[in-house]
Design a protein around this motif. Sequence first.
Motif, PDB file in Angstrom:
ATOM      1  N   THR A  15     -11.269  -6.593 -69.153  1.00 15.42           N
ATOM      2  CA  THR A  15     -10.679  -7.000 -70.361  1.00 15.42           C
ATOM      3  C   THR A  15     -11.423  -8.268 -70.697  1.00 15.42           C
ATOM      4  OG1 THR A  15      -8.933  -8.150 -69.675  1.00 15.42           O
ATOM      5  CG2 THR A  15      -8.500  -5.910 -70.169  1.00 15.42           C
ATOM      6  N   GLY A  16     -11.690  -8.335 -72.260  1.00 19.20           N
ATOM      7  CA  GLY A  16     -12.208  -9.700 -72.750  1.00 19.20           C
ATOM      8  C   GLY A  16     -11.496 -11.058 -72.276  1.00 19.20           C
ATOM      9  N   SER A  17     -10.102 -10.631 -72.073  1.00 16.49           N
ATOM     10  CA  SER A  17      -9.021 -11.653 -71.751  1.00 16.49           C
ATOM     11  C   SER A  17      -9.075 -11.968 -69.955  1.00 16.49           C
ATOM     12  CB  SER A  17      -7.883 -11.570 -72.303  1.00 16.49           C
ATOM     13  OG  SER A  17      -7.215 -10.347 -72.296  1.00 16.49           O
ATOM     14  N   SER A  18      -9.938 -11.549 -69.256  1.00 17.65           N
ATOM     15  CA  SER A  18      -9.735 -11.250 -67.901  1.00 17.65           C
ATOM     16  C   SER A  18      -9.755 -12.809 -67.360  1.00 17.65           C
ATOM     17  CB  SER A  18     -10.910 -10.657 -67.205  1.00 17.65           C
ATOM     18  OG  SER A  18     -12.043 -11.561 -67.592  1.00 17.65           O
ATOM     19  N   ILE A  19      -9.273 -12.901 -66.225  1.00 22.37           N
ATOM     20  CA  ILE A  19      -9.098 -14.281 -65.574  1.00 22.37           C
ATOM     21  C   ILE A  19     -10.510 -14.979 -65.497  1.00 22.37           C
ATOM     22  CG2 ILE A  19      -8.303 -15.634 -63.404  1.00 22.37           C
ATOM     23  CD1 ILE A  19      -6.182 -13.056 -63.066  1.00 22.37           C
ATOM     24  N   ALA A  20     -11.400 -14.069 -65.050  1.00 24.21           N
ATOM     25  CA  ALA A  20     -12.847 -14.724 -64.756  1.00 24.21           C
ATOM     26  C   ALA A  20     -13.453 -15.162 -66.267  1.00 24.21           C
ATOM     27  CB  ALA A  20     -13.682 -13.688 -64.222  1.00 24.21           C
ATOM     28  N   GLY A  21     -12.888 -14.379 -67.261  1.00 26.38           N
ATOM     29  CA  GLY A  21     -13.461 -14.576 -68.532  1.00 26.38           C
ATOM     30  C   GLY A  21     -13.255 -16.044 -69.054  1.00 26.38           C
ATOM     31  N   VAL A  22     -11.962 -16.615 -68.707  1.00 23.62           N
ATOM     32  CA  VAL A  22     -11.576 -17.655 -69.058  1.00 23.62           C
ATOM     33  C   VAL A  22     -12.510 -18.826 -68.749  1.00 23.62           C
ATOM     34  CG1 VAL A  22      -9.542 -19.452 -68.931  1.00 23.62           C
ATOM     35  CG2 VAL A  22      -9.017 -16.980 -69.143  1.00 23.62           C
ATOM     36  N   PHE A  23     -13.111 -18.584 -67.714  1.00 28.96           N
ATOM     37  CA  PHE A  23     -13.951 -19.725 -67.224  1.00 28.96           C
ATOM     38  C   PHE A  23     -15.185 -20.129 -68.072  1.00 28.96           C
ATOM     39  CE2 PHE A  23     -11.043 -18.866 -63.883  1.00 28.96           C
ATOM     40  CZ  PHE A  23     -10.435 -20.269 -63.759  1.00 28.96           C
ATOM     41  N   GLY A  24     -15.390 -19.562 -69.130  1.00 29.18           N
ATOM     42  CA  GLY A  24     -16.322 -19.539 -69.919  1.00 29.18           C
ATOM     43  C   GLY A  24     -15.967 -21.065 -70.577  1.00 29.18           C
ATOM     44  N   TYR A  25     -14.868 -21.378 -70.628  1.00 31.84           N
ATOM     45  CA  TYR A  25     -14.568 -22.766 -71.189  1.00 31.84           C
ATOM     46  C   TYR A  25     -15.165 -23.886 -70.186  1.00 31.84           C
ATOM     47  CZ  TYR A  25     -10.887 -21.128 -74.264  1.00 31.84           C
ATOM     48  OH  TYR A  25     -10.301 -20.937 -75.430  1.00 31.84           O
ATOM     49  N   GLU A  34      -3.604 -22.815 -71.171  1.00 27.36           N
ATOM     50  CA  GLU A  34      -2.971 -21.577 -72.045  1.00 27.36           C
ATOM     51  C   GLU A  34      -3.881 -20.378 -71.708  1.00 27.36           C
ATOM     52  OE1 GLU A  34      -2.618 -23.131 -76.050  1.00 27.36           O
ATOM     53  OE2 GLU A  34      -1.020 -24.690 -75.084  1.00 27.36           O
ATOM     54  N   GLN A  35      -5.144 -20.372 -71.769  1.00 25.89           N
ATOM     55  CA  GLN A  35      -5.852 -19.335 -71.593  1.00 25.89           C
ATOM     56  C   GLN A  35      -5.577 -18.344 -70.303  1.00 25.89           C
ATOM     57  OE1 GLN A  35      -8.433 -17.829 -73.490  1.00 25.89           O
ATOM     58  NE2 GLN A  35      -7.699 -18.912 -75.237  1.00 25.89           N
ATOM     59  N   LEU A  36      -5.568 -19.375 -69.228  1.00 26.77           N
ATOM     60  CA  LEU A  36      -5.226 -18.688 -68.249  1.00 26.77           C
ATOM     61  C   LEU A  36      -3.900 -17.994 -67.956  1.00 26.77           C
ATOM     62  CD1 LEU A  36      -6.525 -21.235 -65.383  1.00 26.77           C
ATOM     63  CD2 LEU A  36      -7.024 -18.657 -65.552  1.00 26.77           C
ATOM     64  N   GLU A  37      -2.845 -18.545 -68.651  1.00 26.35           N
ATOM     65  CA  GLU A  37      -1.563 -18.203 -68.645  1.00 26.35           C
ATOM     66  C   GLU A  37      -1.536 -16.698 -69.336  1.00 26.35           C
ATOM     67  OE1 GLU A  37       1.324 -20.546 -70.486  1.00 26.35           O
ATOM     68  OE2 GLU A  37       2.930 -19.001 -69.866  1.00 26.35           O
ATOM     69  N   ASP A  38      -2.349 -16.515 -70.423  1.00 26.67           N
ATOM     70  CA  ASP A  38      -2.499 -15.315 -71.150  1.00 26.67           C
ATOM     71  C   ASP A  38      -3.326 -14.265 -70.168  1.00 26.67           C
ATOM     72  OD1 ASP A  38      -1.300 -16.335 -73.229  1.00 26.67           O
ATOM     73  OD2 ASP A  38      -3.097 -16.557 -74.363  1.00 26.67           O
ATOM     74  N   ALA A  39      -4.221 -14.924 -69.576  1.00 28.29           N
ATOM     75  CA  ALA A  39      -4.999 -13.828 -68.704  1.00 28.29           C
ATOM     76  C   ALA A  39      -4.388 -13.399 -67.718  1.00 28.29           C
ATOM     77  CB  ALA A  39      -6.308 -14.735 -68.029  1.00 28.29           C
ATOM     78  N   LEU A  40      -3.359 -14.060 -67.046  1.00 22.87           N
ATOM     79  CA  LEU A  40      -2.738 -13.841 -65.843  1.00 22.87           C
ATOM     80  C   LEU A  40      -1.580 -12.811 -66.021  1.00 22.87           C
ATOM     81  CD1 LEU A  40      -2.299 -17.393 -64.205  1.00 22.87           C
ATOM     82  CD2 LEU A  40      -3.257 -15.424 -62.941  1.00 22.87           C
ATOM     83  N   PHE A 295      -9.097 -10.447 -52.256  1.00 18.83           N
ATOM     84  CA  PHE A 295      -8.621 -10.083 -53.489  1.00 18.83           C
ATOM     85  C   PHE A 295      -8.578 -11.159 -54.572  1.00 18.83           C
ATOM     86  CE2 PHE A 295      -5.577  -8.121 -56.458  1.00 18.83           C
ATOM     87  CZ  PHE A 295      -5.805  -6.885 -56.680  1.00 18.83           C
ATOM     88  N   ALA A 296      -8.158 -12.381 -54.151  1.00 19.50           N
ATOM     89  CA  ALA A 296      -7.823 -13.369 -55.087  1.00 19.50           C
ATOM     90  C   ALA A 296      -9.274 -13.826 -55.561  1.00 19.50           C
ATOM     91  CB  ALA A 296      -7.363 -14.573 -54.382  1.00 19.50           C
ATOM     92  N   GLY A 297     -10.417 -13.680 -54.737  1.00 21.35           N
ATOM     93  CA  GLY A 297     -11.969 -13.846 -55.177  1.00 21.35           C
ATOM     94  C   GLY A 297     -12.303 -12.927 -56.094  1.00 21.35           C
ATOM     95  N   ALA A 298     -11.902 -11.677 -56.051  1.00 25.73           N
ATOM     96  CA  ALA A 298     -12.482 -10.586 -56.989  1.00 25.73           C
ATOM     97  C   ALA A 298     -11.506 -10.856 -58.050  1.00 25.73           C
ATOM     98  CB  ALA A 298     -11.922  -9.400 -56.569  1.00 25.73           C
ATOM     99  N   LEU A 299     -10.436 -11.173 -58.173  1.00 28.00           N
ATOM    100  CA  LEU A 299      -9.448 -11.427 -59.543  1.00 28.00           C
ATOM    101  C   LEU A 299      -9.889 -12.616 -60.229  1.00 28.00           C
ATOM    102  CD1 LEU A 299      -7.125  -9.694 -60.535  1.00 28.00           C
ATOM    103  CD2 LEU A 299      -5.426 -11.442 -59.266  1.00 28.00           C
ATOM    104  N   THR A 300     -10.494 -13.755 -59.672  1.00 28.36           N
ATOM    105  CA  THR A 300     -11.069 -14.735 -60.540  1.00 28.36           C
ATOM    106  C   THR A 300     -12.413 -14.630 -60.683  1.00 28.36           C
ATOM    107  OG1 THR A 300     -11.095 -16.052 -58.437  1.00 28.36           O
ATOM    108  CG2 THR A 300      -9.187 -16.188 -59.598  1.00 28.36           C
ATOM    109  N   GLY A 301     -13.192 -13.670 -60.264  1.00 25.94           N
ATOM    110  CA  GLY A 301     -14.564 -13.508 -60.690  1.00 25.94           C
ATOM    111  C   GLY A 301     -15.650 -14.140 -59.895  1.00 25.94           C
TER     112      GLY A 301
END
Length: 301
Positions: A15-25, A34-40, A295-301
């Motif tokens: 998804t566009g709001s994936s956890i990994a996606g947040v780190f575009g910041y 806040e973005q991380l909270e949404d993504a989680l 798993f944590a590695g994959a989840l955070t990209g």
Amino acid sequence: KKSWLARLKQGLSRTGSSIAGVFGYVKVDEALFEQLEDALLMADCGVTATQKILAGLRARVKSERIEDAAAVRTALAKVLADHLRALERTPQVPAAADEKPWVVMIAGVNGAGKTTSIGKITHHLSEGGHSVLLAAADTFRAAAREQLAVWGNRNQVSVVSQEGADPGAVVFDAVQSARAKGIDVVIADTAGRLPTQLHLMEELKKIARVCGKALDGAPHERWLVIDGNTGQNAVAQVKAFNEALQLTGLIVTKLDGTAKGGVLAAIASTCPVPVLFIGVGEQLQDLQPFSAEEFAGALTG
Ligand code: GDP
């Protein structure tokens, strides 16, 4: 062909709001948290786990004086891995002859991936040098028996099956047969109607009881298969089946195609039954032992 880890990663970052996606910041500020909270939350971590993980992350960011987003990502992977570690367990087939057959009862609602997982687990055990016998204790649905027979064939193992028989009796027969043939493991497939149906829970308890008569105790292992895409519903299933069967493990399927892998974090914080395997595809070999760190590695990209 992509490695299972790559497929897991791809699914989890869908998804566009994936956890990994947040780190575009780039900046570490309130907006990032806040973005991380949404993504989680979007990944189905649930409110309790999300708050706990974020609190852990904030503490780490502060104590380690982290100032860039890349380092926050690494810190998040560590916090998540710590959170998920409570779910790690490696089941062992006992070596002693008098502890055989080792009986594994498998439950789960229809469509969760129960039959496929039994096929994969049989493959995994066979590869490990263990002999396996399958018991079709879903005696009501013809399709369930046929499907189990297909997976039995694929693995070249026998399937004990009897139309319309009492499910407990089928497992009992399978245990006796395995004992006579010196087979290491019996895997019993059970009916998968909805867990809210009291009848199903009673039936599962009865299978465990009848099987217990052949074993001098309950089935050694009681595993629940859940679909990794079903979020809070899956968590509710873990709770309901755990009450009926005192589960010893979970198999979480369909993690190759989902952005919802956070459900494991929700399980860790609300009903921590160990995750033994994860399903990452439809083929025999698409089963992996669960590792919190991977798993944590994959989840955070
Ligand atoms: P059951 O009703 O619980 O026995 O479910 P099945 O084993 O029949 O699986 C339901 C569907 O999910 C089938 O189409 C399977 O191929 C698919 N499935 C099961 N496990 C996985 C998995 O780990 N990944 C994917 N992509 N599909 C899966």
